[in-house]
Design an enzyme around this catalytic site. Sequence first.
Site, PDB file in Angstrom:
ATOM      1  N   THR A 161       0.828  -1.194   0.000  1.00  0.00           N
ATOM      2  CA  THR A 161       0.000   0.000   0.000  1.00  0.00           C
ATOM      3  C   THR A 161       0.869   1.253   0.000  1.00  0.00           C
ATOM      4  OG1 THR A 161      -1.674  -1.205   1.209  1.00  0.00           O
ATOM      5  CG2 THR A 161      -1.840   1.184   1.253  1.00  0.00           C
ATOM      6  N   GLU A 185      -9.473  -1.556   1.222  1.00  0.00           N
ATOM      7  CA  GLU A 185      -9.240  -2.089   2.562  1.00  0.00           C
ATOM      8  C   GLU A 185      -9.190  -1.026   3.642  1.00  0.00           C
ATOM      9  OE1 GLU A 185      -5.732  -4.416   1.917  1.00  0.00           O
ATOM     10  OE2 GLU A 185      -6.911  -6.258   1.826  1.00  0.00           O
ATOM     11  N   SER A 217       2.640   9.430   8.306  1.00  0.00           N
ATOM     12  CA  SER A 217       3.845   9.081   9.059  1.00  0.00           C
ATOM     13  C   SER A 217       5.072   9.105   8.160  1.00  0.00           C
ATOM     14  CB  SER A 217       3.675   7.697   9.683  1.00  0.00           C
ATOM     15  OG  SER A 217       3.547   6.731   8.674  1.00  0.00           O
ATOM     16  N   GLY A 224      43.707   1.245  19.545  1.00  0.00           N
ATOM     17  CA  GLY A 224      43.713   2.676  19.251  1.00  0.00           C
ATOM     18  C   GLY A 224      43.068   3.049  17.944  1.00  0.00           C
ATOM     19  N   LYS A 225      42.117   2.245  17.494  1.00  0.00           N
ATOM     20  CA  LYS A 225      41.444   2.543  16.228  1.00  0.00           C
ATOM     21  C   LYS A 225      40.692   3.872  16.300  1.00  0.00           C
ATOM     22  CE  LYS A 225      39.054  -1.225  16.468  1.00  0.00           C
ATOM     23  NZ  LYS A 225      39.688  -1.801  17.660  1.00  0.00           N
ATOM     24  N   THR A 226      39.931   4.018  17.375  1.00  0.00           N
ATOM     25  CA  THR A 226      39.124   5.233  17.512  1.00  0.00           C
ATOM     26  C   THR A 226      40.019   6.462  17.590  1.00  0.00           C
ATOM     27  OG1 THR A 226      37.465   3.927  18.633  1.00  0.00           O
ATOM     28  CG2 THR A 226      37.306   6.301  18.888  1.00  0.00           C
ATOM     29  N   GLU A 234      29.674   2.570  18.939  1.00  0.00           N
ATOM     30  CA  GLU A 234      30.073   1.980  20.214  1.00  0.00           C
ATOM     31  C   GLU A 234      30.066   2.983  21.360  1.00  0.00           C
ATOM     32  OE1 GLU A 234      33.780   0.088  19.510  1.00  0.00           O
ATOM     33  OE2 GLU A 234      32.861  -1.844  19.116  1.00  0.00           O
ATOM     34  N   ARG A 278      51.700  -1.595  20.932  1.00  0.00           N
ATOM     35  CA  ARG A 278      50.924  -1.437  19.704  1.00  0.00           C
ATOM     36  C   ARG A 278      51.872  -1.208  18.533  1.00  0.00           C
ATOM     37  NH1 ARG A 278      48.542   2.046  23.535  1.00  0.00           N
ATOM     38  NH2 ARG A 278      46.502   1.314  24.205  1.00  0.00           N
ATOM     39  N   LYS A 330      48.023  -2.172   2.743  1.00  0.00           N
ATOM     40  CA  LYS A 330      47.911  -1.846   1.317  1.00  0.00           C
ATOM     41  C   LYS A 330      47.541  -0.388   1.176  1.00  0.00           C
ATOM     42  CE  LYS A 330      43.291  -2.767  -0.567  1.00  0.00           C
ATOM     43  NZ  LYS A 330      42.432  -3.737  -1.192  1.00  0.00           N
ATOM     44  N   ARG A 358      46.505   1.644  -2.277  1.00  0.00           N
ATOM     45  CA  ARG A 358      46.444   1.650  -3.741  1.00  0.00           C
ATOM     46  C   ARG A 358      46.951   2.968  -4.294  1.00  0.00           C
ATOM     47  NH1 ARG A 358      40.452  -0.889  -4.192  1.00  0.00           N
ATOM     48  NH2 ARG A 358      41.032  -3.082  -4.092  1.00  0.00           N
TER      49      ARG A 358
END
Lengths: 585, 109
Positions: free
Chosen positions: A49, A73, A85, A288-290, A313, A445, A451, A453
């Site tokens: 619908t 209907e 909505s 230590g990614k963040t 997170e 660490r 890689k 490119r």
Amino acid sequence: MKTNGHKPSPAAHLPKCPTGIQGLDEITDGGLPRGRPTLVCGGAGCGKTLLAAEFLVRGAVQFDEPGVFMAFEETEKELTANVASLGFDLAGLVRRKKISLDYVHIEPGEMQESGEYDLEGLFVRLNHAIDSIGAKRVVLDTLEALFAGLRNEAILRSELRRLFRWLKDKGVTAVITAERGREQLTRHGLEEYVSDCVILLDHRVNDQIATRHLRVVKYRGALHGTNEFPFLIGDEGISVLPITSLGLNHKISSERISTGIPRLDAMLGGRGFFRGSSILLTGTPGTGKTIVAANFAQAAALRGERTLFFSFEESPNQIIRNTLSIGLRLEPLVKRGLLRFHAARPSLYGLEMHLATMFKEIATFQPRVVIIDPITSLMDAGTASECRAMVTRLVDYLKAGQVTTLFTSLTQAGHALQQSEASMSSLMDSWLLLQDTEGNGERNRVLYVLKARGMAHSNQIREFLISDRGIDLVDAYIGASGVLTGSARAAQGALEKAAVLATQQEAARRKRELERKREAIERQISGLRSDHESETMELRRIDEQVGTSTLMLTTERTASGILRQADAKVTTNTRRDPRQGRKIS
Amino acid sequence: MKTKTVKRRATVSKRQPAKLWQLRLYVMDSTAKSQTAFANLKRLCESHLKGIYRIKVIDLLKHPHLAKGAQILAIPTVVRKLPKPVRTILGNLSDTERVLVGLDLRPVN
């Protein structure tokens, strides 16, 4: 399948009626067949619908094609409330005569049938509605309700056949929705009458996650994407997310942007990442990614580029607080509107919904740099193949807009790093790896470029230090005993220093010794020289003595010769000789 | 527009004797099918409701806007407006037994 870019002449093409629904027009290469009926079938709650309503609303709003919605209907009120909505103002469109709503009330059992009849009443209503607003589009939702209300199926079927014929003759683009049947597409075999275009909607649950799918089963006379495409119903209507509709033909920039960590830039050929590239940053927990991501975000924002940080997170405030402890000041950037956080729990909604939300955020904020921390959290929200499809779409979407994207990815400790991300890494242009090395009772660490490119990059493993001044990359000690980090690296450094010192000291000692020897020889030389000189003097004295005595002798002899009157000539010669000899000596 | 008509009819009916039957026959044009339906309805009313019924024939070809308000789907359709509740019968009314059931008409004893 797609004819993107080089479109054939319109004459060779079936006229299309754009739906305005995000993605659907790409799959169908322009929209639904114009002037023909399209069947949309699917089970309960899969969005039939809504799709029909959006087709009508977008037609009225975007393409200036008024439409008739004939509902079997839902009442007008219910329908208006339901589509409100999604931000569709149905009531307003009805007032402005852009849309005509007609609720056909069918109550099974309320009607008695006696003798022959036809559905001319329905035709009259439809015709009147179409003519009163000049409609180009018609929706019949759900026509099959007639089967419940009318007992005489023979009449009904022949009338339906007539209805579809009539719709075609009327030249309206119609969408007919129908309930999915067990063994056929629709419960009452409506596909038999609608032969031009059939779209199948589906709502499946995989691993407790529900995803809606759309498939163009049939599209007579036109090429179309035959795959099943996930779609979702967001607060701006339906969006179909065709993975295949995005090509690999986005523009490419050779501009380079800094990572915010000078030594890391140096590892990447000295100039950082390419603009518009996608970067994957994998690492085990706590590597230590963040922090690397926050550095990149800060660097971008400080350059004046809008940066969007999706956090799955941590809450934004937590990131701001935590990164402040290493000297990153993100809060002023947030206040200046250069950095925006978007935080959501991955389990909040399904993958498609996440993707749509992200698309929306990106579209409204128009960032140049996007950070997704971490992409692996989203993996929990869907199956592996869906996730891959989602990441592909996200990467393509961002690349098309030349947005540089950094995905962080959490690798569970103990997993093979490269393998677990293999499916995703092929989509990425650069891949940095953060890793823990354990030894000497400590964890250190390290970072390396797996890689990159299109750029020269360091093959070296660097030790990655986080201090309250920020991130620093230190050359790890790489030698015969492997990669040494932390205190082992420091110890190795001290060892090397001591060895150098010892060598220096040894050299100095040998130098001093040689010096001494040389001095001794010199002394000897000068001794010998003075000996030599005194001997020469001696020699000269001897010569002189000899000369004097010879002279005296000769003189005496001459004198005696004179006395004896001997041969004088010979004696003069002999007198000259000794003089010459003196000269020589 | 249609709702107005209904209301007017309702007030009129109050002034009529309580037993008055108001029937409406919706047709398209005066086709043979419509004629049959009208003839069948009239015959039934004459035998069961003599003197207390009124039939109004509405041609949707002339008044197409009336179809929506009256929830007309099929042609021909008979709607019993009064007495309440509203009842609907589709078809040319050739099956008398069904029409009697549909109109809630007990055969006269």
